[in-house]
Design a protein around this motif. Structure first.
Motif: not given
Length: 179
Positions: A123-128, A135-137, A145-150, A156-160
């Motif tokens: 599947a597609w994934a989001v990376a930062v 640092v690659y996460t 899902a990523w945008m909702f967490a942001y 979520e422990d997001l890099a941004i």
């Protein structure tokens, strides 16, 4: 919140979009050029909001804008990494299987990428990538899902993180375009 955030969930957090792009041509031309199909949830979001600045931090790209143009950002990304040998992130930049390409950058030196599925079972994934330390996460999440967490600053422990930039809740600003 339900398990899979939707565009409506994002709109509820961010507010009503104003860009409302309807011409699929910039997307299909870029997809043909790059040999991929962008994630549908990202396309829907970008078409609704356009090239925007979220929380005075996260700049989202769109293929139909002159500035903050998605195609230009994708084409230029590999060149930005050509001369970096040490501490290079463990990824390849491009639009082939398993490669990453940018869809946003932040005011706090991170850049958001999509990792292209490696095969039909992936599947597609989001990376930062945190540009100051490379640092690659990677997040096994959809764009929504990523945008909702942001935006929602879920657990979520997001890099941004939006915490410092939007303590009163998410907001967006339209980015200027020439002409």
């Amino acid at each position: 919140m339900h398990l899979a955030p939707t565009f409506d969930d994002l709109r509820e957090l961010l507010g009503e979009p104003r860009f409302l792009w309807t011409d699929p041509r910039p997307w299909t031309e870029l997809e043909t050029e790059l040999g991929i199909r962008f994630p549908a949830d990202y396309r829907r979001f970008a078409d609704a909001y356009g090239a925007i600045l979220i929380n005075n931090q996260l700049t989202i790209f769109h293929p139909a804008t002159v500035w903050y143009n998605l195609g230009q950002e994708i084409r230029e990304e590999p060149e930005l990494w050509e001369d970096i040998d040490e501490d290079r992130p463990p990824c390849t930049f491009g639009t082939g299987p398993g490669e990453v390409f940018p869809w946003a950058h932040s005011a706090s030196s991170e850049k958001a990428y999509f990792r292209v599925p490696r095969d039909e079972t992936d599947a597609w994934a989001v990376a930062v990538i945190e540009r100051d330390e490379f640092v690659y996460t990677e997040y096994a999440m959809t764009f929504n899902a990523w945008m909702f967490a942001y935006l929602g600053d879920e657990d979520e422990d997001l890099a941004i993180s939006a915490r410092e930039f939007a303590p009163d809740g998410p907001f967006f600003s339209e980015l200027p375009q020439p002409g």
